[in-house]
Design an enzyme around this catalytic site. Structure first.
Site, short mmCIF file in Angstrom:
data_model
loop_
_atom_site.label_atom_id
_atom_site.label_comp_id
_atom_site.label_asym_id
_atom_site.label_seq_id
_atom_site.Cartn_x
_atom_site.Cartn_y
_atom_site.Cartn_z
N ARG A 1 -19.54 46.26 127.55
CA ARG A 1 -20.86 47.02 127.48
C ARG A 1 -22.05 46.01 128.23
O ARG A 1 -21.70 45.10 128.40
CB ARG A 1 -21.11 47.35 125.75
CG ARG A 1 -21.00 46.05 124.97
CD ARG A 1 -21.80 45.60 124.09
NE ARG A 1 -23.58 45.84 124.59
CZ ARG A 1 -24.06 44.46 124.94
NH1 ARG A 1 -23.25 43.48 125.18
NH2 ARG A 1 -25.10 44.75 125.23
N GLY A 2 -23.30 46.81 127.96
CA GLY A 2 -24.32 45.85 128.71
C GLY A 2 -24.19 46.43 130.19
O GLY A 2 -23.14 46.45 130.92
N ARG B 1 -20.04 56.68 130.21
CA ARG B 1 -21.45 56.51 129.70
C ARG B 1 -22.52 57.27 130.81
O ARG B 1 -22.47 56.91 131.82
CB ARG B 1 -21.65 55.13 129.34
CG ARG B 1 -20.60 54.70 128.00
CD ARG B 1 -21.31 53.20 127.72
NE ARG B 1 -22.46 53.50 126.58
CZ ARG B 1 -23.12 52.50 125.84
NH1 ARG B 1 -22.59 51.21 126.49
NH2 ARG B 1 -24.08 52.67 125.34
N GLN C 1 -25.65 45.08 118.14
CA GLN C 1 -25.38 44.02 119.18
C GLN C 1 -26.31 42.77 119.18
O GLN C 1 -25.80 41.82 119.57
CB GLN C 1 -25.71 44.76 120.49
CG GLN C 1 -24.85 45.66 121.14
CD GLN C 1 -25.29 47.31 120.52
OE1 GLN C 1 -26.00 47.34 119.54
NE2 GLN C 1 -25.04 48.26 121.21
N ASP D 1 -31.24 48.99 131.09
CA ASP D 1 -30.11 49.93 131.72
C ASP D 1 -30.57 50.70 132.66
O ASP D 1 -29.52 51.13 133.41
CB ASP D 1 -29.45 50.59 130.04
CG ASP D 1 -28.72 50.06 129.16
OD1 ASP D 1 -29.36 49.59 128.52
OD2 ASP D 1 -27.71 49.84 129.38
N ASN E 1 -33.91 51.00 127.93
CA ASN E 1 -33.25 50.02 127.11
C ASN E 1 -32.68 50.39 125.74
O ASN E 1 -33.28 51.66 125.48
CB ASN E 1 -33.97 48.69 127.16
CG ASN E 1 -33.07 47.38 126.65
OD1 ASN E 1 -31.83 47.37 127.09
ND2 ASN E 1 -33.55 46.56 125.64
N LYS E 2 -31.79 49.67 125.08
CA LYS E 2 -31.35 49.92 123.81
C LYS E 2 -32.44 50.55 122.92
O LYS E 2 -33.69 50.09 122.81
CB LYS E 2 -30.72 48.71 123.11
CG LYS E 2 -30.29 48.75 121.64
CD LYS E 2 -29.15 49.94 121.59
CE LYS E 2 -28.06 49.65 122.67
NZ LYS E 2 -27.34 51.09 122.80
O1 MRU Z 1 -25.18 50.23 124.19
P1 MRU Z 1 -25.28 48.84 125.09
O2 MRU Z 1 -24.59 47.72 124.04
O3 MRU Z 1 -24.43 48.86 126.08
O4 MRU Z 1 -26.50 48.77 125.44
C1 MRU Z 1 -26.95 47.51 126.17
C2 MRU Z 1 -28.43 47.09 126.36
O5 MRU Z 1 -29.20 47.99 125.93
C3 MRU Z 1 -28.68 46.02 127.11
O6 MRU Z 1 -30.09 45.70 126.60
C4 MRU Z 1 -28.90 46.52 128.61
O7 MRU Z 1 -27.77 46.85 128.92
C5 MRU Z 1 -29.40 45.37 129.46
S1 MRU Z 1 -27.95 44.09 129.52
C6 MRU Z 1 -28.19 42.87 130.47
#
Ligand code: MRU
Length: 353
Positions: free
Chosen positions: A52-53, A95, A202, A243, A253-254
């Protein structure tokens, strides 16, 4: 014993024809490396956040689509390309929000099309090279983001981060945490505040782990404590990843990022976003146009609990991301430099540089 930070988040095992990932869904309790050789397992690993990320997902699909192409037993380009496209569309459905997934697949697709007249065996070698290059570029981009980000903070600063935009979210260094890791190596001491990041934690499971393992002074807070730590004067800067950055500088972002950005503005704390140019999507004009992933309700009602913590049948809304409006963003730190408002103009300059 091997230190968790010495594991590669995502890599290619040529001998086994496998995508190798550190299973992030088990951290910090268990360190397990998965060797994925079929497309269904790769899709599932992305969809269930074993990898992820945004940047790590991009590298994973680049390797994944190379492995899919390698298995295609066709000598005629059109037949090969048909099967390649099906595999690509399958991975693209893992995703919806992180642009790096689509960016990496587009890059792999365009090298195939550019080399359509070459023998299929050679196209497969070119795909291998491209996947390896995407991975190498990610390391370099994160390092450069770290260098630029370092110019924005001072020794001793309190820094708040959300979700995990550290090493686990990339191949190395991370995006938002790259300045922290680089600064720490150079003797700077920061006080990190990691939000736990409901519902998938996370922040608690990954950022707190990664920072703590490095020896960085880290305090874990629940998501609803951000206002309190800012009011206490403990936060000099917010650093988050992204993202997808829209062309106007809206930052997806998250989930929870938008609220933190609003609080940062209220308390006069700079809100910095660290993202490689591969995360900037000039084809998406604003955050409103970004497809926000919605995930299973059980992540909110029962995951992590010993027993379900919400009434059976309750309505649940579980968006995995939100976006901070561009007016809340102080600067976007990329590997090519720092973009400040007006983002519409300055992101374009960075992308074209
Ligand atoms: O759902 P995730 O854990 O994939 O979400 C990740 C994030 O929101 C991160 O902040 C984003 O991908 C930046 S990672 C360098």
């Amino acid at each position: 014993m091997k230190h968790v930070m010495d594991y590669e988040t995502v890599s290619l095992d040529d001998e086994k024809s496998a995508l190798v990932i550190l299973d992030q869904s088990l951290l910090p309790g268990e360190i397990k490396v998965l060797s994925l050789t079929n497309q269904r397992d790769i899709w599932k690993a992305i969809s269930t956040l074993q990898v992820r990320g945004a940047p790590a997902i991009g590298v994973a699909v680049a390797i994944g689509i190379y492995l899919a192409a390698k298995e295609i037993d066709e000598d005629v380009f059109d037949k090969f390309y048909n099967k390649f496209r099906s595999a690509l569309e399958y991975l693209a459905s893992a995703r919806p929000t992180a642009i790096n997934l689509f960016w990496a697949l587009d890059r792999m697709d365009s090298v195939v099309l550019k080399n359509a007249t070459k023998p299929i065996g050679e196209i497969k070698n070119i795909l291998h090279r491209e996947a390896v290059t995407i991975k190498k570029e990610d390391i370099l981009a994160c390092k450069n983001i770290g260098e630029y980000g370092l110019t924005l903070i001072n020794d001793g600063d309190g820094i708040l981060t959300h979700c995990n935009a550290g090493q686990f979210a990339t191949v190395k260094y991370g995006t938002a945490l790259a300045p922290i890791h680089l600064g720490y190596e150079r003797g700077f001491r920061y006080k990190l505040y990691a939000t736990e990041t409901r519902p998938l934690l996370q922040g608690a499971r990954l950022s707190a782990f990664e920072l703590f393992e490095r020896g960085i002074d880290t305090t874990l807070i629940c998501d609803n404590m951000v206002s309190q730590v800012m009011k206490n004067g403990w936060i000099q800067a917010v650093f988050v990843g992204s993202d997808r950055v829209a062309a106007n500088g809206d930052v997806c972002n998250k989930i929870g990022t938008s609220g933190i950005a609003i609080l940062a503005k209220y308390y006069g704390v700079p809100f910095y976003v660290c993202a490689p140019t591969s995360t900037i999507d000039m084809n998406t004009p604003t955050g409103k146009k970004i497809h926000i992933e919605e995930r299973q309700h059980s992540e909110v009602t029962e995951m992590w609990y010993k027993k379900r913590m919400a009434p059976e049948g309750i309505k649940v809304y579980n968006p995995a991301f939100d976006f901070a409006d561009n007016e809340l963003v102080t600067a976007i730190v990329t590997e090519r430099g720092i973009a400040k408002p007006p983002f519409e103009k300055n992101l374009k300059t960075i992308i074209e540089s």
